[in-house]
Each structure stands twice: as C-alpha cells, then as structure tokens.
Design a protein around this motif. Structure first.
Motif, PDB file in Angstrom:
ATOM      1  N   LEU A 200       9.962  -9.716 -10.195  1.00 17.02           N
ATOM      2  CA  LEU A 200       8.856 -10.246  -9.393  1.00 17.02           C
ATOM      3  C   LEU A 200       8.266  -9.149  -8.520  1.00 17.02           C
ATOM      4  CD1 LEU A 200      10.609 -13.517  -8.096  1.00 17.02           C
ATOM      5  CD2 LEU A 200       8.788 -13.420  -9.809  1.00 17.02           C
ATOM      6  N   PRO A 201       6.955  -9.252  -8.216  1.00 15.04           N
ATOM      7  CA  PRO A 201       6.396  -8.350  -7.216  1.00 15.04           C
ATOM      8  C   PRO A 201       6.678  -8.914  -5.826  1.00 15.04           C
ATOM      9  CG  PRO A 201       4.657  -9.737  -8.116  1.00 15.04           C
ATOM     10  CD  PRO A 201       5.943 -10.179  -8.774  1.00 15.04           C
ATOM     11  N   VAL A 202       6.710  -8.067  -4.820  1.00 14.01           N
ATOM     12  CA  VAL A 202       6.909  -8.548  -3.452  1.00 14.01           C
ATOM     13  C   VAL A 202       6.043  -7.694  -2.536  1.00 14.01           C
ATOM     14  CG1 VAL A 202       8.892  -7.077  -2.823  1.00 14.01           C
ATOM     15  CG2 VAL A 202       8.730  -9.369  -1.864  1.00 14.01           C
ATOM     16  N   THR A 203       5.699  -8.249  -1.366  1.00 14.97           N
ATOM     17  CA  THR A 203       4.848  -7.480  -0.448  1.00 14.97           C
ATOM     18  C   THR A 203       5.691  -6.505   0.372  1.00 14.97           C
ATOM     19  OG1 THR A 203       5.079  -9.096   1.311  1.00 14.97           O
ATOM     20  CG2 THR A 203       3.252  -9.423  -0.235  1.00 14.97           C
ATOM     21  N   CYS A 204       5.003  -5.691   1.145  1.00  9.26           N
ATOM     22  CA  CYS A 204       5.591  -4.616   1.957  1.00  9.26           C
ATOM     23  C   CYS A 204       6.928  -5.031   2.575  1.00  9.26           C
ATOM     24  CB  CYS A 204       4.618  -4.228   3.066  1.00  9.26           C
ATOM     25  SG  CYS A 204       5.224  -2.897   4.107  1.00  9.26           S
ATOM     26  N   GLN A 205       7.941  -4.206   2.379  1.00  5.14           N
ATOM     27  CA  GLN A 205       9.288  -4.518   2.855  1.00  5.14           C
ATOM     28  C   GLN A 205       9.637  -3.848   4.184  1.00  5.14           C
ATOM     29  OE1 GLN A 205      11.643  -6.712   1.630  1.00  5.14           O
ATOM     30  NE2 GLN A 205       9.795  -7.409   0.637  1.00  5.14           N
ATOM     31  N   GLY A 206       8.677  -3.180   4.801  1.00  3.75           N
ATOM     32  CA  GLY A 206       8.984  -2.514   6.065  1.00  3.75           C
ATOM     33  C   GLY A 206       9.965  -1.372   5.877  1.00  3.75           C
ATOM     34  N   ALA A 207       9.820  -0.673   4.765  1.00  3.02           N
ATOM     35  CA  ALA A 207      10.660   0.506   4.503  1.00  3.02           C
ATOM     36  C   ALA A 207       9.763   1.593   3.910  1.00  3.02           C
ATOM     37  CB  ALA A 207      11.798   0.148   3.557  1.00  3.02           C
TER      38      ALA A 207
ATOM     39  N   ASP B  74       8.710   4.364   4.809  1.00  2.00           N
ATOM     40  CA  ASP B  74       9.098   5.773   4.888  1.00  2.00           C
ATOM     41  C   ASP B  74      10.065   6.135   3.767  1.00  2.00           C
ATOM     42  OD1 ASP B  74      10.920   4.027   6.043  1.00  2.00           O
ATOM     43  OD2 ASP B  74      11.634   5.464   7.523  1.00  2.00           O
ATOM     44  N   ARG B  75      10.501   5.149   2.974  1.00  2.57           N
ATOM     45  CA  ARG B  75      11.446   5.409   1.890  1.00  2.57           C
ATOM     46  C   ARG B  75      10.881   4.935   0.553  1.00  2.57           C
ATOM     47  NH1 ARG B  75      16.242   2.296   4.733  1.00  2.57           N
ATOM     48  NH2 ARG B  75      14.523   1.399   5.933  1.00  2.57           N
ATOM     49  N   ALA B  76       9.536   4.851   0.481  1.00  2.00           N
ATOM     50  CA  ALA B  76       8.841   4.320  -0.699  1.00  2.00           C
ATOM     51  C   ALA B  76       9.038   5.228  -1.922  1.00  2.00           C
ATOM     52  CB  ALA B  76       7.352   4.196  -0.389  1.00  2.00           C
ATOM     53  N   PRO B  77       8.939   4.644  -3.144  1.00  2.00           N
ATOM     54  CA  PRO B  77       8.808   3.219  -3.442  1.00  2.00           C
ATOM     55  C   PRO B  77      10.157   2.490  -3.330  1.00  2.00           C
ATOM     56  CG  PRO B  77       8.296   4.599  -5.391  1.00  2.00           C
ATOM     57  CD  PRO B  77       8.839   5.494  -4.341  1.00  2.00           C
ATOM     58  N   VAL B  78      10.073   1.189  -2.986  1.00  2.00           N
ATOM     59  CA  VAL B  78      11.302   0.423  -2.776  1.00  2.00           C
ATOM     60  C   VAL B  78      11.282  -0.894  -3.553  1.00  2.00           C
ATOM     61  CG1 VAL B  78      11.464   1.329  -0.417  1.00  2.00           C
ATOM     62  CG2 VAL B  78      10.546  -0.958  -0.774  1.00  2.00           C
TER      63      VAL B  78
ATOM     64  N   VAL C  75       0.784  -1.240   0.000  1.00  2.00           N
ATOM     65  CA  VAL C  75       0.000   0.000   0.000  1.00  2.00           C
ATOM     66  C   VAL C  75       0.817   1.292   0.000  1.00  2.00           C
ATOM     67  CG1 VAL C  75      -0.415  -0.091   2.517  1.00  2.00           C
ATOM     68  CG2 VAL C  75      -2.014   1.127   1.022  1.00  2.00           C
ATOM     69  N   SER C  76       1.835   1.418   0.851  1.00  2.00           N
ATOM     70  CA  SER C  76       2.545   2.702   0.910  1.00  2.00           C
ATOM     71  C   SER C  76       3.324   2.939  -0.383  1.00  2.00           C
ATOM     72  CB  SER C  76       3.495   2.745   2.109  1.00  2.00           C
ATOM     73  OG  SER C  76       2.777   2.496   3.295  1.00  2.00           O
ATOM     74  N   CYS C  77       3.931   1.901  -0.897  1.00  2.00           N
ATOM     75  CA  CYS C  77       4.653   2.031  -2.172  1.00  2.00           C
ATOM     76  C   CYS C  77       3.671   2.315  -3.312  1.00  2.00           C
ATOM     77  CB  CYS C  77       5.470   0.777  -2.465  1.00  2.00           C
ATOM     78  SG  CYS C  77       7.017   0.724  -1.526  1.00  2.00           S
ATOM     79  N   TRP C  78       2.475   1.755  -3.221  1.00  2.00           N
ATOM     80  CA  TRP C  78       1.473   2.012  -4.256  1.00  2.00           C
ATOM     81  C   TRP C  78       1.077   3.485  -4.244  1.00  2.00           C
ATOM     82  CZ3 TRP C  78      -3.693   3.579  -3.953  1.00  2.00           C
ATOM     83  CH2 TRP C  78      -4.393   3.530  -5.174  1.00  2.00           C
ATOM     84  N   ILE C  79       0.837   4.015  -3.049  1.00  2.57           N
ATOM     85  CA  ILE C  79       0.492   5.443  -2.939  1.00  2.57           C
ATOM     86  C   ILE C  79       1.621   6.300  -3.515  1.00  2.57           C
ATOM     87  CG2 ILE C  79       0.162   7.327  -1.263  1.00  2.57           C
ATOM     88  CD1 ILE C  79      -1.319   5.306   0.520  1.00  2.57           C
ATOM     89  N   MET C  80       2.849   5.875  -3.300  1.00  7.71           N
ATOM     90  CA  MET C  80       4.002   6.668  -3.717  1.00  7.71           C
ATOM     91  C   MET C  80       4.455   6.343  -5.152  1.00  7.71           C
ATOM     92  SD  MET C  80       4.293   8.584  -1.131  1.00  7.71           S
ATOM     93  CE  MET C  80       5.838   9.443  -1.346  1.00  7.71           C
ATOM     94  N   GLY C  81       3.635   5.592  -5.880  1.00 12.41           N
ATOM     95  CA  GLY C  81       3.889   5.462  -7.316  1.00 12.41           C
ATOM     96  C   GLY C  81       4.636   4.234  -7.784  1.00 12.41           C
TER      97      GLY C  81
END
Ligand code: FMN
Ligand code: SF4
Lengths: 432, 159
Positions: free
Chosen positions: B122-129, B131-135, B88-94
């Motif tokens: 490959l796609p991967v789920t939230c990486q716990g980063a 605050d530095r999205a997208p990653v 989700v956070s990376c998605w919001i950030m593009g």
C-alpha cells in the motif's frame, strides 16, 4: 547557543526516565508553577515571552489561552487541554524528535499548561504511525502517576490531572484543530464551524485548548527562566528557539534546534551540509508541504514568522523541503496536490472537487499533454480554493505551493507544453 | 444489553478500558477498531457491528469513522503489510523507483495482496522521517534509506 528543547536529546541517546529527567532539572518548573504561581501569573508570563504556536499558524499562545473562561470554583464544568501530535504535514519531522527524544519534557509542559487552564484532563492526540512516541509517552505517564506527578493532588498542590494518549489512524485533516476534536469524539473528522472557538466550546462542548507538541515543550523552560531570557534566545523579534529541519538532496538532512530567526542559508549550508554533489538548489518550501515556494533570492531571510510571511510564504512547521535542479518542479507540485486531494475531508465542494482536478491537470503536464489554457485553469483554482473560499484552511494550504510554483517556475510549466514532454523524466505524451 | 459474541473477552476488556478515558464511549472508536485489527488483521462487518454496540453507536456511524482512516483495513490484508511513503520528500529521494522494485519483486500492484497471502502493498503519506527518505513501514516498523539491496534484504527477512 542554548538549546533548551533538545538539551536531553542526542543521536543514539535513549530518552531520560523520570529519575534521570529529574536529576537533569526536570519537573522543577512544574513544582514552581503548581506551588508558587497562580494561573494568571503563568498566563502573563507566556504573553510576555511572546510564545507563538509551533503547529503552523504561529498564533500567540498566551492570547489563545486568554479566551478560556476561568472559574473561581474548580468544581464547575470540565475543561480540556489537547496536544496536537498529528504531525502529518508532508516534510515535517520535528514533533517526533521531541516525543521520542524527551517524553517527560512534553508531560511537564502539559502539567503546567493544564494547571494554568484549570483543565483536569489532557489528551495527546498522536498519529497512529508514531507507535514508539505513544509507547514512550505512556511509559512516562505511568512513571509520573507512581510518583504523584499525575493523578489527584499533584505535588500536594490540590491540582488533579489525568493525561491520556489517543492514537489516530492516519488522516491529515485530523491535524486541523476542529477536525481533531470531532476525530477525538469518535466522529468523522470534518472541521467544525468557528465560532464558537474551541476555547469556549470544544470537546463535548467544553472549553478546550489545542496546542502543538513543540509549543507545549517550551512552557517549562519559560517558567524556569523567564520571559526576558526566552526572548533573548531569538535572533529576531519572534521569540525562542525553533526546531528547524531540512529534507531533500542535501548532504546531511536532519532537524536541529536553533535560534528563531536563523538565516535560511545558514540552516541549509552549515547544518544540512549544503547540496549533494551534482545538485543545485532551485527553491524550497520553508515549513512543510502547504507553504509557498521561495527561491535562491530568499536564502538570506531569517527563518521566523515575520520575515517568511513578508516574503509571501509561511514559516509553517519550520521543516524545509528542498527542490533541486534535477527534480521537476511540476512533478513536485503534482506530488503535493495528490496528497492534498487524497486527504481532503470532502466536506466542501471547492476542495473536494477542485483538488482532484488540479492533480489531474498537473498529471497531464507530466505526461506532455499540458495545454497553454491549462495554466489559466490552474491559476483560477489558486483563487477558487484560496483563503475564505473553503470551509477550512486545507485547500488554501494546498494552493500555496501551486500558486508560488506558477510564479517562480512558470517557464518549466511552459517547457512541458512546448516540448510535449516532461524535460526531467522524458515522458512524452500523445495529444488527444 | 445483548451479549456480544463477535469479540473476544480480551478485545472487550481492552476496548472498555479505552472507553473509560472519555466522557462518551464513542470517543474510543478508533482505538477500538485498532484493537480489533491488532487481533484479526482487519475489521469485518461483524466486528463493526459488535464494536458499535459496545460503544453505543450505530454500525453505520462507526463504519463512517472506520472508512475515513487510512490505517483501518476494512478488507483482509496479507500476513505482512508494506506501506511505502509516497509524499514529497520521499518522492524527491526516489520512492517511485523503490515502488517499482517492490511491485516487481512481489509481482503485485499497490492495493494488492500476493497470491500466497504473505504481503499486501500500500502507499502511505509522509511518515515524519523525511531526513531518512525514502522510507516505508513493514508491519508498522519504520525502514529507512531504502534502495534495491535494502528492499531485497527486508523481503528476505519476512517469513
Ligand atoms: C489541514 C491542517 C492540518 C494541520 N495539521 C496540524 C498538525 O499535524 N499538527 C499541529 O500541531 N497543527 C496542525 N494544524 C494547525 C492546527 O489547526 C492548530 O492551529 C494548531 O494545532 C494549534 O497549535 P499551536 O497554536 O500550538 O500552533 C493543521 C491545520 C490545518 C488547516
Ligand atoms: S477545505 Fe477541504 S478539508 Fe477543509 S472542510 Fe473543505 S473539504 Fe474538508
């Protein structure tokens, strides 16, 4: 403002090694606990301190531990302590900070906790991608073994403890504590029926306690400074500090240790720097992807279990995700449901079949093919997959953002139907 | 026990060391599969059989574990594995834009490997980063604050 959990952590600062950590006052709590305190004293202390689990559910830690059978003779059946470092909840990045920033703090917390529970083996169950955390923890364990802080007869207390780092391989359900136990045993990570609870019958049928990283990091500080001090750190009735985080279109996304109960607005404006230019806040998930949306009217709430719970959401992991006005709420929920559908373990039918269907309908909305009846179907799923209807809390968690989005952003769902397109992306679909 | 020939001495030694941490060797199954993958890039049927024998499990049971996890590859992958966070956070950030750039530059879709065997995407789920999205992860290393320039530079650096 005191920040015990992050006192040794700073941007660009390398984690302290054993010698440095000791010089900063580290392992004093472990010494005090193992040599001056009895198990029951520490348990009482945690109960008095009102420490609640930081893994998402907020269960009182002292109470959880009190269900573990205590032995008079240490030679009885083994018991285990398992640290949940899976941290796969979307939008959550707090345990990484604690493990990469101050690995010895977690090790000290484990020593005290395992001593309290009479567990002589502890596992740190860590998600596969956190390789740096795993390396740092292994390094800290090696240092401790060399200095008699782990192994047999720790600090001449006659207490023995081994800690092993167990790295996983990427599956959200492994964070659910009973699925975690199956995963650790090398089985498919489907959840287990409760009861029996892990405290009585967990790993290989032995009494086992599962706690979150942040929860255990609090323990040395409570032992050092006491329950009254711990409660005084908070602004509200839920005790201690909390690592809060903000991600999304804010100026300064990040994570900070703040008093429990710090108002949402203060976290977003003072710490995250407010919204980026040109973006307005429309809503937020207060504690990760499985918590219910809150909106602008909730900005003055205190971030704690009680206040966020009363407002119809959950504190969860305390790391917020911001929905801005240029992001489609339906698209955001679709993204979340894609995650939950993919990560369903497949054990029970409502979750295994329901979540992909929810994702499918939301995708249809995003392509301008949503129908008014679909709103009803989505609402029905929030009940069908809600609490009590599935084998574990995965599906109910997945329904949190959907149920609340249908309430707070209903007009946005309807706009997709009426305009036969997504008002944000402009994607337009042809009706079948 | 029948001699295990499908695993190297190093692999067997590392797996045996992991298995000693548990009441039952089966608990080392993920670690064991990851050890094999470290040396071979992916986990073949022969490896599954050999590891299962070593850990006292049936191959079917071990494969049930292997196929459950996103980070165990049961098919060959490229020399470099790029995993783009799509949560989700990376998605919001593009991250969708970043994904399009990666697909474009590599000429493959998610789940595919380039013809020269260099890259798997490959796609991967939230990486716990968040605050530095997208990653994304490139061979396990976290790359943050992704944009077009950064992607170009990262790809140019992988040989
Ligand atoms: C689907 C699902 C995923 C979970 N993931 C995590 C996780 O990654 N980390 C965590 O600490 N707790 C997670 N939990 C909560 C755990 O089941 C458990 O409540 C927690 O580890 C207990 O620790 P605590 O009492 O210290 O909070 C998850 C729960 C569910 C239902
Ligand atoms: S609710 Fe979902 S994740 Fe939980 S047991 Fe059922 S299928 Fe598995």
């Amino acid at each position: 403002m005191e920040t015990p959990l992050t006192q040794n952590i700073g941007p660009g600062k390398l984690p302290l090694n054993l010698q440095e950590y000791r010089a900063a006052g580290g392992y004093r709590a472990a010494h005090k606990a193992l040599l001056e305190m009895e198990s029951k004293d520490i348990l009482q202390l945690l109960q008095d301190a009102n420490l609640r689990g930081r893994g998402g559910a907020g269960f009182p830690t002292g109470m959880k531990w009190s269900f573990v059978p205590m032995y008079k003779d240490r030679e009885e059946r083994p018991k285990y302590l398992v640290i949940n470092a899976d941290e796969m909840e979307p939008g959550t990045f707090k345990d990484r900070l604690l493990m990469e920033g101050d690995p010895h703090q977690l090790i000290e917390g484990i020593i005290i906790s395992a001593y309290t529970l009479q567990a002589e083996v502890a596992y740190i169950f860590i998600r596969g991608e956190y390789q740096r955390s795993a390396d740092l923890l292994n390094q800290a364990i090696t240092e401790c073994k060399a200095q008699g802080l782990l192994g047999t007869n720790i600090m001449h207390s006659r207490f023995n403890l081994d800690i092993f780092v167990h790295t996983s391989a990427g599956r959200y359900i492994c964070g659910e504590e009973t699925a975690l136990l199956n995963s650790l045993e090398g089985k498919r990570a489907t959840p287990r029926a409760k009861p029996p609870f892990p405290q009585v019958s967990g790993l290989w049928g032995r009494p086992t306690v599962v706690n979150n990283v942040e929860t255990i990091c609090n323990v040395p500080h409570i032992v050092n400074k006491g329950a009254a001090w711990y409660k005084s750190l908070s602004l509200t009735e839920d005790a201690g500090t909390k690592i809060f985080g903000v991600s999304g279109r804010v100026r300064n996304p990040g994570a900070w240790e703040l008093p429990m109960g710090t108002p949402v607005r203060e976290i977003i404006e003072n710490y995250a720097g407010g919204m980026q230019d040109g973006y307005k806040l429309r809503g937020f998930l207060p504690g990760g992807g499985s918590t219910n949306f809150l909106t602008q009217e909730h900005l003055d709430l205190h971030m704690d279990y009680t206040s966020i719970g009363k407002a119809g959401s959950r504190l969860g992991t305390g790391t917020m995700i911001i929905l801005d006005d240029k992001t489609c709420p339906v698209g955001m929920v679709r993204n979340l449901e894609h995650f939950f559908a993919q990560e369903s373990c497949g054990w029970c039918t409502p979750c295994r079949d329901g979540l992909p269907w929810v994702e499918h309908i939301l995708t249809e909305f995003e392509h301008g093919r949503g129908e008014i009846e679909d709103m009803e179907v989505l609402t029905r799923h929030t009940h069908l997959l809600g609490p009590g209807n599935t084998f574990c809390a995965h599906a109910p968690g997945a329904m949190g953002p959907l149920e609340s989005a249908l309430r707070y952003f209903r007009e946005d769902f309807e706009a997709h139907i009426h305009s036969k397109s997504c008002p944000w992306t402009g994607i337009r679909g042809s009706h079948k | 026990m029948e001699k295990i020939t499908a695993l190297s001495a190093d692999e067997i030694a590392e797996i045996t060391a992991e298995a000693s941490h548990y009441e039952q060797p089966q608990a080392a199954s993920i670690e064991a599969l990851k050890i094999v993958q470290k040396y071979r890039g992916w986990v073949s049927d022969e490896s599954v059989k050999a590891v299962a024998q070593l850990l006292n499990m049936s191959p079917a049971e071990l494969d049930g574990v292997a196929t459950f996890y996103n980070l165990i590859f049961r098919r060959p992958v490229g020399k470099h594995v790029i995993m783009l966070c799509d949560s989700v956070s990376c998605w919001i950030m593009g991250c969708e834009g970043v994904g399009a750039q990666l697909r474009n530059k590599l000429g493959i879709e998610f789940g595919e490997t380039t013809a020269d065997g260099q890259f798997t995407l490959l796609p991967v789920t939230c990486q716990g980063a968040c605050d530095r999205a997208p990653v994304m992860l490139v061979d396990g290393e976290l790359e943050t604050h992704l944009d077009e320039d950064k992607i170009t530079a990262i790809l140019a650096n992988q040989k």
